[in-house]
Design a protein around this motif. Structure first.
Motif, PDB file in Angstrom:
ATOM      1  N   UNK A  72       0.844  -1.190   0.000  1.00 22.47           N
ATOM      2  CA  UNK A  72       0.000   0.000   0.000  1.00 22.47           C
ATOM      3  C   UNK A  72       0.881   1.242   0.000  1.00 22.47           C
ATOM      4  N   UNK A  73       0.741   2.071  -1.034  1.00 22.24           N
ATOM      5  CA  UNK A  73       1.545   3.295  -1.084  1.00 22.24           C
ATOM      6  C   UNK A  73       1.168   4.208   0.080  1.00 22.24           C
ATOM      7  N   UNK A  74       2.179   4.683   0.802  1.00 21.33           N
ATOM      8  CA  UNK A  74       1.931   5.498   1.974  1.00 21.33           C
ATOM      9  C   UNK A  74       1.822   6.971   1.611  1.00 21.33           C
TER      10      UNK A  74
ATOM     11  N   UNK B 221       3.864   9.161  -1.288  1.00 22.25           N
ATOM     12  CA  UNK B 221       5.303   9.013  -1.079  1.00 22.25           C
ATOM     13  C   UNK B 221       5.798   7.789  -1.857  1.00 22.25           C
ATOM     14  N   UNK B 222       7.112   7.630  -1.985  1.00 20.19           N
ATOM     15  CA  UNK B 222       7.642   6.436  -2.646  1.00 20.19           C
ATOM     16  C   UNK B 222       7.810   5.240  -1.711  1.00 20.19           C
ATOM     17  N   UNK B 223       7.262   5.338  -0.503  1.00 21.15           N
ATOM     18  CA  UNK B 223       7.394   4.260   0.480  1.00 21.15           C
ATOM     19  C   UNK B 223       6.106   3.438   0.487  1.00 21.15           C
ATOM     20  N   UNK B 224       6.255   2.113   0.520  1.00 18.13           N
ATOM     21  CA  UNK B 224       5.104   1.214   0.508  1.00 18.13           C
ATOM     22  C   UNK B 224       5.020   0.445   1.819  1.00 18.13           C
ATOM     23  N   UNK B 225       3.835   0.483   2.407  1.00 19.43           N
ATOM     24  CA  UNK B 225       3.522  -0.291   3.605  1.00 19.43           C
ATOM     25  C   UNK B 225       3.247  -1.724   3.165  1.00 19.43           C
TER      26      UNK B 225
END
Length: 265
Positions: free
Chosen positions: A133-135, A186-190
C-alpha cells in the motif's frame, strides 16, 4: 480455482502473549477479540472457499469455536504463520491457492485480499504474492516516529519494475530525504501482512531453514527471497480506509480509534 484462507493464531507471541484474545472496542463500544475481528474480516472476502483458524492452543480453539469458526489444530512446531499454513494445508488437503490472513490485521479490507488473489492468479509464473500500500505523508511520518521511539511498527517493501520484491524491512525503506504533506503520495510502501501461496511454494518454504535476514528482521517472507523464490508485490488501494496491524499492546488504542473513525461496530 479453490482458495483456502487460513488465520494463523498463536498464543505464545514473544511481544504480545495471548494477542489473538486481546479485546478491541469498536465504534459502538462493543468489545470483540482480535481473533473474532480477524475472522469477521476474512468472512467478508469474496471468492474464498474455506476459512479456518489454525492454532496450537486450546484456549484459542475454544474461543474461536464459540463464535462459529472452523478450527484446525496444528502442532507447536511452527515458528511463524507461514509454517502454520503449511501444517493446515497438509491437514485439510490441497487447494489451488492458500491465503494467510494473519490474525493481527482486523482492519484488512476485503478488496486487499481479493486483489491479492486476482494478482497471483494472473501471474502463473509466480508462486507467492503479498499486498503493498503506497503510503501518504501522514502514514510515513507515523512510521518514522515509531522508529525514533524504538517501537516495532509496520513493515515496508521495495520492489522492482516487474513488481518482484527486492526486500522487506522493519526499517523505513527506501530513504526519502525530505518531508511530505499529510496527503501527499510518497515512494514508500507499507507491506500488508497477507500472503497468497501456491501449494508448492508452501512446501518449499517448509523444507528450508530461516536465513540470516529473516532472523535479523523477524520477517517470515524473507525466507522466500533468501532462497531465490520471488515474491510478487500487488499494489492495493486504501479507498479511504485506514489500515494498521496490532503489533504491540500500544497499538490497541490506535486501532480502536481507527475503528471508531470508520464506524466499525
Amino acid at each position: 480455482m479453490s482458495v483456502l484462507l487460513v488465520i494463523p493464531a498463536r498464543h505464545a507471541s514473544t511481544r504480545y502473549p495471548g494477542k489473538p484474545l486481546a479485546p478491541l472496542r469498536g465504534a459502538t463500544g462493543e468489545s470483540r477479540s482480535l481473533l473474532r475481528r480477524s475472522w469477521d474480516a476474512a468472512r467478508e472476502v469474496r471468492g474464498i472457499d474455506r476459512v479456518v483458524v489454525a492454532t496450537e492452543d486450546e484456549r484459542i480453539r475454544a474461543h474461536a469455536m464459540s463464535f462459529g469458526a472452523e478450527v484446525v489444530m496444528t502442532s507447536d512446531r511452527p515458528r511463524n504463520g507461514t509454517e502454520r499454513c503449511v501444517e493446515a494445508m497438509d491437514l485439510l488437503g490441497d487447494h489451488d491457492l492458500v491465503v494467510n490472513l494473519q490474525g493481527d490485521a482486523p482492519l484488512t479490507p476485503p478488496w486487499f485480499v481479493e486483489d491479492l488473489v486476482a494478482g497471483l492468479d494472473a501471474a502463473p509464473s509466480m508462486q507467492v504474492a503479498t499486498p503493498v500500500l503506497r503510503m501518504e505523508g501522514a502514514a510515513l511520518t507515523g512510521f518514522l516516529e515509531d522508529r525514533r521511539e524504538g517501537r516495532v511498527g509496520g513493515t515496508t517493501a521495495v520492489f522492482g519494475t516487474d513488481r518482484r520484491a527486492l526486500y522487506f524491512s522493519k526499517e523505513v525503506v527506501p530513504y526519502t530525504g525530505r518531508p511530505y504533506a499529510p496527503r501527499e503520495p510518497t515512494p514508500v510502501f507499507h507491506h500488508v501482512g497477507v500472503y497468497a501461496y501456491r501449494p508448492g511454494a508452501l512446501r518449499a518454504y517448509a523444507a528450508r531453514e530461516p536465513g540470516p535476514l529473516e532472523t535479523l528482521e523477524g520477517l517470515e517472507q524473507l525466507r522466500f527471497l533468501e532462497h531465490g523464490i520471488p515474491v510478487l508485490c500487488v499494489e492495493v488501494e486504501a479507498r479511504g480506509r485506514e489500515f494498521w496491524e496490532l503489533n504491540n499492546p500500544s497499538d490497541v488504542p490506535r486501532i480502536e480509534a481507527m475503528m471508531a473513525t470508520m464506524g466499525m461496530p
